[in-house]
Design a protein around this motif. Structure first.
Motif, mmCIF file in Angstrom:
data_model
loop_
_atom_site.group_PDB
_atom_site.id
_atom_site.type_symbol
_atom_site.label_atom_id
_atom_site.label_comp_id
_atom_site.label_asym_id
_atom_site.label_seq_id
_atom_site.Cartn_x
_atom_site.Cartn_y
_atom_site.Cartn_z
ATOM 1 N N HIS A 82 0.863 -1.194 0.000
ATOM 2 C CA HIS A 82 0.000 0.000 0.000
ATOM 3 C C HIS A 82 0.897 1.241 0.000
ATOM 4 O O HIS A 82 1.948 1.239 0.632
ATOM 5 C CB HIS A 82 -0.871 0.031 1.256
ATOM 6 C CG HIS A 82 -1.831 -1.113 1.358
ATOM 7 N ND1 HIS A 82 -1.454 -2.354 1.811
ATOM 8 C CD2 HIS A 82 -3.149 -1.197 1.062
ATOM 9 C CE1 HIS A 82 -2.505 -3.163 1.796
ATOM 10 N NE2 HIS A 82 -3.553 -2.489 1.343
ATOM 11 N N ASP A 89 -10.588 -3.234 -3.156
ATOM 12 C CA ASP A 89 -9.974 -3.120 -1.828
ATOM 13 C C ASP A 89 -10.913 -3.551 -0.704
ATOM 14 O O ASP A 89 -10.923 -2.948 0.368
ATOM 15 C CB ASP A 89 -9.439 -1.700 -1.559
ATOM 16 C CG ASP A 89 -8.625 -1.649 -0.270
ATOM 17 O OD1 ASP A 89 -8.002 -2.661 0.073
ATOM 18 O OD2 ASP A 89 -8.638 -0.591 0.399
ATOM 19 N N HIS A 92 -3.788 2.282 -3.776
ATOM 20 C CA HIS A 92 -4.247 3.640 -3.437
ATOM 21 C C HIS A 92 -3.483 4.759 -4.148
ATOM 22 O O HIS A 92 -4.015 5.360 -5.056
ATOM 23 C CB HIS A 92 -4.289 3.846 -1.915
ATOM 24 C CG HIS A 92 -5.134 2.810 -1.253
ATOM 25 N ND1 HIS A 92 -6.502 2.868 -1.245
ATOM 26 C CD2 HIS A 92 -4.804 1.625 -0.662
ATOM 27 C CE1 HIS A 92 -6.987 1.790 -0.641
ATOM 28 N NE2 HIS A 92 -5.970 1.010 -0.286
HETATM 29 ZN ZN ZN Z 1 -5.610 -2.919 0.749
#
Ligand code: ZN
Ligand code: GUN
Length: 438
Positions: A229, A319, A268
């Motif tokens: 991430h 996610d 992200h």
């Molecule tokens: Zn994640």
């Protein structure tokens, strides 16, 4: 024995480039030996010799689209969707770490088959996934993926600090590396290449530099994927800055540990600076764009137009459980709506439906280096496809539901705004039915 051919009939819709969708009204595809053998109008396909023996599914009130690709979700988190918290770090601590800690082999054996069926009934044919930290539990996740027939890239989470609480052997660096190595040897390239391994250091908050370096070395040694991430939340970014003061920014931590590259998928990437984006671009790293999660956890809105202009490869992702649903249609809708909302405060280009659909199909496949095998309904590609019941989508009593003049550009917004698990009639991966609506 060669399998019986399958033919899917409906409005054939795909998006080979991000600039336009392509459609064949009352079309069909023919699937032989796991591959797309032909794509054309129903009248053309039905005249092919193999079509006479084929199992026909669908009809004029259906659509046929490529299998959807979800490039970031967490298997053990799915039961814990929609747990509201103010932001990422308290949410992880309160709900997610305890859930993953309890996701042992027995829990994974019971739950993972349901998880993969849920992906398939949403039309997802390739998913990039995190298991929990436990080796045997990750092994059960792979076994369930193998049995389901889906394509999956999975990894056991690696963490050696700030994680599930009390110290367990799983969190000691050499143990974590050995567990990961065993899983790679068992599963990377298994099921005829349908399954692959992603070395998964969770994020820089939960991993020492030594662990991240060792993870990068292991991935390089075995040619696996890497997933982690990056730049999701402001407090997370501040925490990384405090933990790694020797690096100028969050992306440089991963770069310095050798984690960036064309087989690295970064969840992200909302708050990146131009210098950080340049590092992703130069290394060929892939962004997993998670719009439902970014809104649910109040993390922010990723600048879609900037990422496209910078030429960073990316795909869309649910996610789960940051995002509340596995449906990639829901994720596409959120990608569109979040950019519209962003445009109210920041002048920006709003992506068009074909572009968003492309990033969940061919664009995601290209980002993963699989654009030649997956992503569209072109003959020669491996047959990952979804058959959609348009009567669940188009609120009309007229038959046929589609006017013969309907274009791909007309149909796509209906799918993005209204498709979901109820409208998924059948899902095929590598030419095999992995979901059939009851
Ligand atoms: Zn994640
Ligand atoms: N950052 C580190 N772990 C996680 C996770 O499980 N979910 C999300 N959304 N962000 C993370």
């Amino acid at each position: 024995m060669t399998p019986r051919p399958i033919a899917l009939r409906g409005f054939v819709l795909d998006a080979p480039t991000r600039h336009a969708a392509r459609g064949i009204p009352d079309g069909a595809i023919l699937i032989e030996n796991g591959r797309i053998a032909a794509r054309g109008t129903f009248s053309e396909i039905s005249k092919l010799p193999a079509a006479a023996d084929a199992e026909w599914l669908g009809g004029p009130d259906c659509a046929v689209v490529p299998g959807l690709i979800d490039i970031h979700a967490h298997i053990p988190q799915y039961p814990f969707v929609a747990r509201i918290e103010e932001s990422l770090l308290p949410w992880l601590k309160r709900y997610i770490f305890p859930a993953e800690k309890n996701f042992r082999a027995a829990e994974a054996r019971a739950f993972a088959p349901f998880f993969f069926e849920s992906l398939a009934c949403n039309g997802t044919t390739l998913a990039v996934l995190y298991a929990a930290i436990h080796e045997d539990s990750a092994h059960e996740c792979f076994a369930a993926a193998e049995a389901s027939g889906i394509r999956a890239i999975i990894g056991k989470v690696m963490m050696d600090r700030h994680s599930y609480g009390d110290l367990e052997p799983d969190k000691i660096l050499p143990v974590s590396i050995e567990q990961t190595r065993r899983l790679i040897q068992r599963w990377h390239g298994a099921a005829g290449g349908r399954l692959e391994y992603a070395v998964s250091p969770r994020f820089a908050v939960s991993c020492s530099a030594e662990m991240m370096r060792a993870a990068a070395d292991l991935a390089r040694e075995h040619g696996t994927w890497v997933q982690t991430h990056l730049s999701e939340n402001h407090l997370e970014i501040e925490t990384v800055r405090a933990l790694f003061p020797e690096f100028p920014d969050y992306t440089s931590v991963y770069e310095g540990c050798g984690l960036l590259g064309p087989k690295t998928i970064l969840g992200h990437c909302i708050h990146l600076s131009p210098a950080e984006r340049a590092k992703l671009r130069a290394s060929g790293s892939i962004i997993a764009h998670c719009p439902t999660s970014n809104l649910f956890l109040r993390s922010g809105t990723m600048p879609w137009d900037t990422i496209v202009e910078d030429g960073i490869p990316f795909g869309l992702a649910s996610d789960v459980a940051g995002g509340p649903e596995l449906s990639m249609w829901r994720v596409m809708r959120s990608a569109l709506e979040s950019q519209i909302a962003r445009s109210f405060s920041t002048p920006c280009r709003i992506p068009f439906p074909a572009e968003i659909f492309h990033q969940s199909t061919q664009g995601a496949a290209e980002a993963l280096g699989k654009g030649g095998q997956l992503g569209t309904l072109d003959p020669g590609k491996e047959a990952d496809a979804v058959l959609i019941d348009l009567s669940e989508i188009i609120p009309s009593v007229e038959k046929p539901l589609l006017d013969p003049a309907t274009t791909a550009e007309d149909l796509l917004p209906l799918l993005i705004h209204r498709a979901g698990p109820k409208s998924t009639l059948a899902t095929l991966a590598a030419g095999k039915k992995i979901h059939l609506r009851k």
